[in-house]
Design a protein around this motif. Structure first.
Motif, PDB file in Angstrom:
ATOM      1  N   TYR A 248      21.804  56.541  62.760  1.00 56.61           N
ATOM      2  CA  TYR A 248      22.702  55.865  63.697  1.00 56.61           C
ATOM      3  C   TYR A 248      22.896  54.401  63.340  1.00 56.61           C
ATOM      4  N   TYR A 252      26.546  52.869  62.761  1.00 59.21           N
ATOM      5  CA  TYR A 252      26.984  51.659  63.462  1.00 59.21           C
ATOM      6  C   TYR A 252      27.471  50.604  62.472  1.00 59.21           C
ATOM      7  N   ARG A 309      35.239  57.265  65.864  1.00 58.44           N
ATOM      8  CA  ARG A 309      34.652  56.511  66.973  1.00 58.44           C
ATOM      9  C   ARG A 309      34.035  57.460  67.999  1.00 58.44           C
ATOM     10  N   ARG A 310      34.728  58.562  68.305  1.00 60.04           N
ATOM     11  CA  ARG A 310      34.175  59.546  69.238  1.00 60.04           C
ATOM     12  C   ARG A 310      32.906  60.193  68.680  1.00 60.04           C
ATOM     13  N   LEU A 313      30.048  57.720  68.935  1.00 59.10           N
ATOM     14  CA  LEU A 313      29.598  57.596  70.325  1.00 59.10           C
ATOM     15  C   LEU A 313      28.788  58.824  70.738  1.00 59.10           C
ATOM     16  N   GLY A 316      25.385  58.700  69.124  1.00 57.72           N
ATOM     17  CA  GLY A 316      24.563  57.679  69.773  1.00 57.72           C
ATOM     18  C   GLY A 316      23.990  58.146  71.093  1.00 57.72           C
ATOM     19  N   ILE A 317      24.807  58.791  71.925  1.00 61.48           N
ATOM     20  CA  ILE A 317      24.322  59.291  73.213  1.00 61.48           C
ATOM     21  C   ILE A 317      23.334  60.434  73.001  1.00 61.48           C
ATOM     22  N   PHE A 369      32.277  65.598  74.349  1.00 63.72           N
ATOM     23  CA  PHE A 369      33.025  64.775  73.407  1.00 63.72           C
ATOM     24  C   PHE A 369      33.864  65.622  72.453  1.00 63.72           C
TER      25      PHE A 369
END
Length: 385
Positions: A248, A252, A309-310, A313, A316-317, A369
């Motif tokens: 991650y 990032y 980007r999705r 995200l 990350g979650i 997502f």
């Protein structure tokens, strides 16, 4: 003990046994009356008494349930059902929709299989254990099966999260080299290694690496052998934790680099004036050609940037929830055997069920997502109607 075994083997006609047990004090008295061979009279009866204490703590097994205990057990039962149904729904969707028969949905299917096994094989028996005051009453054999399934399924679930994170990382940072054929081959290798490593960690105690069941205290837990504790916790959690945190961080950095490098691409040729004269004596004819400024400007995100980007995200979650759910349990699992200390049993249960809840959050996060899954769910339910 040999004398007691001898008495148990005597026929009931020659032996009268009375057992009195006090649940409140966890102590009991065993009175054994042995009639003499001559006659069954009161004068020739020998009485043996033995006090029994400690051990199984039977009073805790049949303790009355408070309102809080009933609510807690009800919520845990709902968590078991929801985890099983949600992961089963993901599996059915992947099997029925042909467009999902490819990468990365095979990784999602592997994760759903491990999570549905957690909900179907591990969590119900753990709930039974909670019902009896965290005591195991189902015997040694079932204890070994339960512990093996627990370690196997939870370790596979953790490594499947790691495999999904790696797949997303390579698809974002190396989308030109990471072709569909390469992606399929690597994902199959990751799935195979996930279940192989999980099997090695879970089956090791069955070959003598520590003990999982204690008959004296009716306890059933993962082997507390220090060497196995280090091996299992690092193999099942700390190593994949390092991998997902590194992945991650790289995702990032790649996303931040791309956002910083996005600039307005503008082509602005200099204006030029071209005069054309046809003859000296004719009126001058002149015309001007001016090149307009041509500008290519990306005001919004491209389709690929939105997709990346999705994905970033989602990863990350997924990683954040995974860390929050499992790190209390594995910290306790590593520290307790090494320092020979202990924590209250209620906290052990809280940490364990917090880790189990990760199997509920995994499909919830991934499908939230992914619009394809949302559409597939709607189509699946509309067909049922």
């Amino acid at each position: 003990m040999n004398f007691l075994k001898y008495l148990i083997r005597k026929p009931l006609s020659t032996l009268a046994v009375t057992f009195i047990f006090n649940l409140s004090s966890n102590e009991g008295q065993l009175s054994i009356c042995i009639p003499s061979h001559a006659a069954m009279t009161q004068s020739n009866v020998t009485v043996l008494s033995a006090n029994i204490s400690g051990g199984y703590e039977w009073g805790n097994l049949y303790r009355p349930f408070s309102v809080f205990s009933v609510l807690t057990l009800t919520l845990l039962a709902m968590l078991v059902v929801a985890t099983f149904v949600w992961n089963l729904l993901v599996l059915v969707t992947i099997l029925r929709v042909r467009t999902f028969h490819r990468v990365p949905h095979n990784l999602v299917a592997s994760m759903a299989i491990s999570d549905v096994m957690v909900a179907g094989l591990v969590m119900p028996l753990s709930l039974v254990r909670e019902l009896y005051g965290r005591r195991w009453i189902l015997g040694r054999a079932l204890c070994q099966v339960w512990i093996s399934c627990d370690v196997l399924c939870c370790t596979a679930s953790i490594w499947n999260v790691t495999a999904i994170a790696l797949d997303r990382y390579w698809s974002i940072t190396r989308h030109l080299e990471y072709t569909l054929k390469t992606r399929k081959r690597i994902s199959n290798v990751m799935i195979g290694l996930t279940w192989l490593l999980s099997s090695v960690i879970s089956l090791s105690p069955l070959f003598g690496w520590g003990e999982t069941y204690s008959e004296d205290g009716l306890t059933c837990q993962v082997s507390q052998e220090p060497s196995y504790t280090v091996f299992s916790t690092f193999g099942a959690f700390y190593l994949p934790l390092c991998v997902v945190l590194f992945v991650y961080w790289k995702i990032y950095k790649a996303a931040k680099f791309r956002i910083g490098s996005r600039k307005t691409n503008t082509i602005t040729p200099m204006a030029e004036v071209i005069e054309v004269k046809e003859a000296e004596r004719q009126p001058q004819m002149a015309f001007t050609v001016r090149h307009a400024t041509v500008s290519f400007q990306t005001d919004g995100e491209t389709w690929r940037e939105q997709k990346e980007r999705r994905a970033a995200l989602m990863v990350g979650i997924l990683i954040g929830v995974f860390v929050l759910c499992w790190i209390p349990f594995f910290l306790a699992e590593l520290i307790i055997p090494l320092c020979s200390c202990d924590i209250p049993p209620v906290w052990k249960s809280v940490f364990l069920w917090l880790g189990y809840s990760n199997s509920f959050f995994n499909p919830l996060i991934y499908t939230a997502f992914n619009k394809n899954y949302n559409n597939a769910f709607r189509n699946l339910f509309s067909r049922q109607r």
